[in-house]
Write a protein that holds these residues in place. Structure first.
Motif, PDB file in Angstrom:
ATOM      1  N   SER A  90      -6.620  10.433   3.726  1.00 30.95           N
ATOM      2  CA  SER A  90      -6.223   9.766   2.487  1.00 30.95           C
ATOM      3  C   SER A  90      -6.953   8.425   2.364  1.00 30.95           C
ATOM      4  CB  SER A  90      -4.716   9.529   2.499  1.00 30.95           C
ATOM      5  OG  SER A  90      -4.414   8.584   3.515  1.00 30.95           O
ATOM      6  N   ILE A  91      -6.887   7.825   1.199  1.00 33.78           N
ATOM      7  CA  ILE A  91      -7.536   6.521   1.031  1.00 33.78           C
ATOM      8  C   ILE A  91      -6.839   5.488   1.915  1.00 33.78           C
ATOM      9  CG2 ILE A  91      -8.038   4.653  -0.598  1.00 33.78           C
ATOM     10  CD1 ILE A  91      -8.689   6.684  -2.682  1.00 33.78           C
ATOM     11  N   PHE A  92      -5.529   5.569   2.014  1.00 33.00           N
ATOM     12  CA  PHE A  92      -4.841   4.652   2.924  1.00 33.00           C
ATOM     13  C   PHE A  92      -5.356   4.843   4.350  1.00 33.00           C
ATOM     14  CE2 PHE A  92      -1.465   3.928   6.064  1.00 33.00           C
ATOM     15  CZ  PHE A  92      -1.474   2.543   6.003  1.00 33.00           C
TER      16      PHE A  92
ATOM     17  N   PHE B 205      -8.973  -4.568  -1.587  1.00 38.59           N
ATOM     18  CA  PHE B 205      -7.566  -4.948  -1.643  1.00 38.59           C
ATOM     19  C   PHE B 205      -6.996  -5.085  -0.229  1.00 38.59           C
ATOM     20  CE2 PHE B 205      -3.039  -3.726  -2.800  1.00 38.59           C
ATOM     21  CZ  PHE B 205      -2.808  -4.789  -3.664  1.00 38.59           C
TER      22      PHE B 205
ATOM     23  N   LYS C 267       3.192   6.848  -4.878  1.00 35.85           N
ATOM     24  CA  LYS C 267       2.833   5.794  -5.814  1.00 35.85           C
ATOM     25  C   LYS C 267       4.002   5.248  -6.647  1.00 35.85           C
ATOM     26  CE  LYS C 267      -0.010   5.272  -9.831  1.00 35.85           C
ATOM     27  NZ  LYS C 267      -1.042   5.985 -10.580  1.00 35.85           N
TER      28      LYS C 267
ATOM     29  N   LEU D 101       0.861  -1.181   0.000  1.00 38.63           N
ATOM     30  CA  LEU D 101       0.000   0.000   0.000  1.00 38.63           C
ATOM     31  C   LEU D 101       0.896   1.229   0.000  1.00 38.63           C
ATOM     32  CD1 LEU D 101      -2.460  -1.237   2.802  1.00 38.63           C
ATOM     33  CD2 LEU D 101      -2.607  -1.620   0.324  1.00 38.63           C
ATOM     34  N   TRP D 102       0.326   2.379  -0.241  1.00 38.64           N
ATOM     35  CA  TRP D 102       1.121   3.610  -0.290  1.00 38.64           C
ATOM     36  C   TRP D 102       0.211   4.803  -0.064  1.00 38.64           C
ATOM     37  CZ3 TRP D 102      -1.051   6.574  -4.110  1.00 38.64           C
ATOM     38  CH2 TRP D 102      -1.731   5.885  -5.127  1.00 38.64           C
ATOM     39  N   SER D 103       0.811   5.936   0.233  1.00 39.12           N
ATOM     40  CA  SER D 103       0.078   7.186   0.272  1.00 39.12           C
ATOM     41  C   SER D 103       1.046   8.277  -0.113  1.00 39.12           C
ATOM     42  CB  SER D 103      -0.496   7.416   1.676  1.00 39.12           C
ATOM     43  OG  SER D 103      -1.522   8.368   1.645  1.00 39.12           O
ATOM     44  N   LYS D 104       0.745   8.979  -1.185  1.00 43.94           N
ATOM     45  CA  LYS D 104       1.591  10.041  -1.753  1.00 43.94           C
ATOM     46  C   LYS D 104       2.944   9.515  -2.260  1.00 43.94           C
ATOM     47  CE  LYS D 104      -1.426  13.124  -0.255  1.00 43.94           C
ATOM     48  NZ  LYS D 104      -2.486  12.133  -0.061  1.00 43.94           N
TER      49      LYS D 104
ATOM     50  N   ARG E 294     -14.853   8.635  -9.686  1.00 45.76           N
ATOM     51  CA  ARG E 294     -13.459   8.222  -9.632  1.00 45.76           C
ATOM     52  C   ARG E 294     -13.052   7.913  -8.186  1.00 45.76           C
ATOM     53  NH1 ARG E 294      -8.357  11.179  -9.699  1.00 45.76           N
ATOM     54  NH2 ARG E 294      -6.794   9.929 -10.800  1.00 45.76           N
TER      55      ARG E 294
ATOM     56  N   LEU F 256      -2.048  -2.143  -6.037  1.00 41.60           N
ATOM     57  CA  LEU F 256      -3.389  -2.254  -6.631  1.00 41.60           C
ATOM     58  C   LEU F 256      -3.354  -2.139  -8.159  1.00 41.60           C
ATOM     59  CD1 LEU F 256      -6.365  -2.598  -6.049  1.00 41.60           C
ATOM     60  CD2 LEU F 256      -6.464  -0.216  -5.325  1.00 41.60           C
ATOM     61  N   GLU F 257      -2.389  -1.406  -8.687  1.00 36.52           N
ATOM     62  CA  GLU F 257      -2.280  -1.253 -10.145  1.00 36.52           C
ATOM     63  C   GLU F 257      -1.805  -2.532 -10.833  1.00 36.52           C
ATOM     64  OE1 GLU F 257      -1.337   1.071  -8.012  1.00 36.52           O
ATOM     65  OE2 GLU F 257      -2.883   2.551  -8.534  1.00 36.52           O
TER      66      GLU F 257
ATOM     67  N   GLU G 148      -8.045   1.948   3.793  1.00 34.69           N
ATOM     68  CA  GLU G 148      -7.233   0.729   3.847  1.00 34.69           C
ATOM     69  C   GLU G 148      -6.839   0.332   5.267  1.00 34.69           C
ATOM     70  OE1 GLU G 148      -5.368   0.538  -0.598  1.00 34.69           O
ATOM     71  OE2 GLU G 148      -4.277   1.782   0.819  1.00 34.69           O
TER      72      GLU G 148
ATOM     73  N   TRP H 281     -11.897   4.127  -6.550  1.00 30.21           N
ATOM     74  CA  TRP H 281     -10.652   3.792  -5.843  1.00 30.21           C
ATOM     75  C   TRP H 281     -10.931   3.355  -4.410  1.00 30.21           C
ATOM     76  CZ3 TRP H 281      -6.907   2.234  -8.563  1.00 30.21           C
ATOM     77  CH2 TRP H 281      -6.630   2.798  -9.810  1.00 30.21           C
TER      78      TRP H 281
ATOM     79  N   SER I  94      -9.796  -0.205  -3.172  1.00 31.41           N
ATOM     80  CA  SER I  94      -8.815  -0.175  -2.087  1.00 31.41           C
ATOM     81  C   SER I  94      -9.320  -0.945  -0.873  1.00 31.41           C
ATOM     82  CB  SER I  94      -8.518   1.266  -1.679  1.00 31.41           C
ATOM     83  OG  SER I  94      -8.088   2.009  -2.790  1.00 31.41           O
TER      84      SER I  94
HETATM   85  O1  N1C Z   1      -5.331   8.496  -0.967  1.00 35.29           O
HETATM   86  P1  N1C Z   1      -4.116   7.640  -0.928  1.00 35.29           P
HETATM   87  O2  N1C Z   1      -2.946   8.228  -1.738  1.00 35.29           O
HETATM   88  O3  N1C Z   1      -3.627   7.301   0.443  1.00 35.29           O
HETATM   89  O4  N1C Z   1      -4.449   6.281  -1.687  1.00 35.29           O
HETATM   90  C1  N1C Z   1      -3.490   5.311  -1.906  1.00 35.29           C
HETATM   91  C2  N1C Z   1      -3.912   3.934  -1.470  1.00 35.29           C
HETATM   92  C3  N1C Z   1      -2.912   2.904  -1.990  1.00 35.29           C
HETATM   93  O5  N1C Z   1      -2.448   2.107  -0.929  1.00 35.29           O
HETATM   94  C4  N1C Z   1      -3.644   2.110  -3.069  1.00 35.29           C
HETATM   95  O6  N1C Z   1      -3.827   0.756  -2.688  1.00 35.29           O
HETATM   96  O7  N1C Z   1      -5.168   3.582  -2.023  1.00 35.29           O
HETATM   97  C5  N1C Z   1      -5.026   2.769  -3.203  1.00 35.29           C
HETATM   98  N1  N1C Z   1      -5.182   3.636  -4.399  1.00 35.29           N
HETATM   99  C6  N1C Z   1      -4.671   3.332  -5.654  1.00 35.29           C
HETATM  100  O8  N1C Z   1      -4.135   2.255  -5.913  1.00 35.29           O
HETATM  101  C7  N1C Z   1      -4.741   4.361  -6.641  1.00 35.29           C
HETATM  102  N2  N1C Z   1      -4.253   4.458  -7.901  1.00 35.29           N
HETATM  103  C8  N1C Z   1      -4.512   5.689  -8.324  1.00 35.29           C
HETATM  104  C9  N1C Z   1      -5.842   4.830  -4.197  1.00 35.29           C
HETATM  105  N3  N1C Z   1      -5.911   5.784  -5.102  1.00 35.29           N
HETATM  106  C10 N1C Z   1      -5.344   5.561  -6.327  1.00 35.29           C
HETATM  107  N4  N1C Z   1      -5.183   6.372  -7.381  1.00 35.29           N
HETATM  108  C11 N1C Z   1      -5.544   7.805  -7.465  1.00 35.29           C
HETATM  109  O9  N1C Z   1      -4.591   8.510  -6.641  1.00 35.29           O
HETATM  110  C12 N1C Z   1      -6.907   8.171  -6.883  1.00 35.29           C
HETATM  111  O10 N1C Z   1      -7.443   9.191  -7.673  1.00 35.29           O
HETATM  112  C13 N1C Z   1      -6.646   8.707  -5.501  1.00 35.29           C
HETATM  113  O11 N1C Z   1      -7.523   9.742  -5.098  1.00 35.29           O
HETATM  114  C14 N1C Z   1      -5.219   9.196  -5.550  1.00 35.29           C
HETATM  115  C15 N1C Z   1      -4.617   8.764  -4.233  1.00 35.29           C
HETATM  116  O12 N1C Z   1      -3.437   9.378  -3.971  1.00 35.29           O
HETATM  117  P2  N1C Z   1      -2.764   9.567  -2.572  1.00 35.29           P
HETATM  118  O13 N1C Z   1      -3.389  10.709  -1.841  1.00 35.29           O
HETATM  119  O14 N1C Z   1      -1.310   9.662  -2.867  1.00 35.29           O
END
Ligand code: N1C
Length: 248
Positions: free
Chosen positions: A182-184, A158, A92, A87-90, A147, A107-108, A188, A151, A155
């Protein structure tokens, strides 16, 4: 004039749908199912593309629900190993590079993540077309845009289906390497299963000093979310990109 402008296709604050969205989805689908992961050859790309389009076409771009993506998700459920997830945040690009070097997956690397990577899409009520002028922005327009919800759904699945040790790559040059919004942070981490171990890596950008650490307040918040769920936590900070990728 202003009213016309705001009610038209240009009214949202995010980038419009990627030109040739449908063709890109189709090309990527064939590429993934036939070349990248031939074990997924039996997937029907026409059906997957149709399911993706009908999730959002002709609908209010601010009223996305998880339900809208149900059929798509069912057609293309991920088949990547549960114990090799990153997993990641900011971070990628760095996370993807790390995963590739170590034989791990982000996830990609799943079909749906691969299809949608870097694309934008939204529709317009009463229209069969994508809006290529603008799409809703998460902060400025609405959180329930197609969108973001896509995600989030992906996520969540996943993370909740991960097992063993899950890794997360965080940006140690930020004041808060862990961001609850953030999504993480909101999708997640709160959906990891008990007994999973989360290994966090705080990596700072080349040329920038580390600003956050494993003992900082943002990581402390992450720890508390995880301990409520009985997820074990290991953290390493103060890593440069090269140290992290294993080249000194
Ligand atoms: O909001 P984030 O990161 O913390 O999300 C990242 C997190 C990862 O661990 C992935 O598993 O969530 C998953 N994910 C994607 O794989 C992904 N690909 C592209 C979440 N978002 C993803 N994106 C787009 O990037 C999507 O539009 C989302 O809003 C951003 C997340 O970027 P972030 O803030 O760096």
């Amino acid at each position: 004039i202003y009213k016309w402008y705001r009610s038209g296709l240009n009214r949202w604050h995010g980038p419009g749908s990627t030109p040739d969205f449908q063709d890109i989805i189709e090309d990527r689908c064939y590429n993934y199912t036939q070349r990248i992961r031939p074990d997924s050859r039996s997937r029907n790309c026409q059906e997957i593309k149709q399911a993706f389009m009908s999730a959002f076409i002709s609908k209010d771009p601010c009223k996305a629900t998880k339900e809208d993506y149900r059929r798509l998700i069912d057609l293309a459920d991920p088949t990547v190993p549960c114990n090799k997830r990153v997993l990641w945040s900011k971070t990628k690009e760095l996370a993807r590079e790390y995963a590739k070097l170590r034989g791990l997956v982000t996830l990609e690397d799943t079909l749906l993540g691969f299809l949608a990577d870097r694309l934008h899409w939204c529709g317009e009520p009463g229209s069969p077309d994508l809006n290529t002028w603008s799409c809703p922005d998460w902060e400025k327009d609405c959180r329930t845009n197609y969108r973001s919800v896509f995600w989030e759904v992906l996520s969540e699945r996943f993370a909740e289906s991960a097992c063993g040790t899950v890794q997360v790559v965080l940006d140690g040059s930020l004041e808060n390497a862990f961001n609850e919004m953030s999504i993480f942070g909101r999708v997640e981490a709160p959906n990891l299963k008990p007994m999973v171990t989360l290994q966090a890596w705080l990596v700072h950008d080349p040329g920038k000093p580390p600003r956050d650490s494993c003992s900082g307040s943002s990581i402390t918040k992450l720890k508390s979310i995880l301990s409520e769920r009985n997820v074990r936590f290991i953290c390493r900070d103060n890593l440069s990109r090269d140290e992290f990728l294993g080249r000194f």
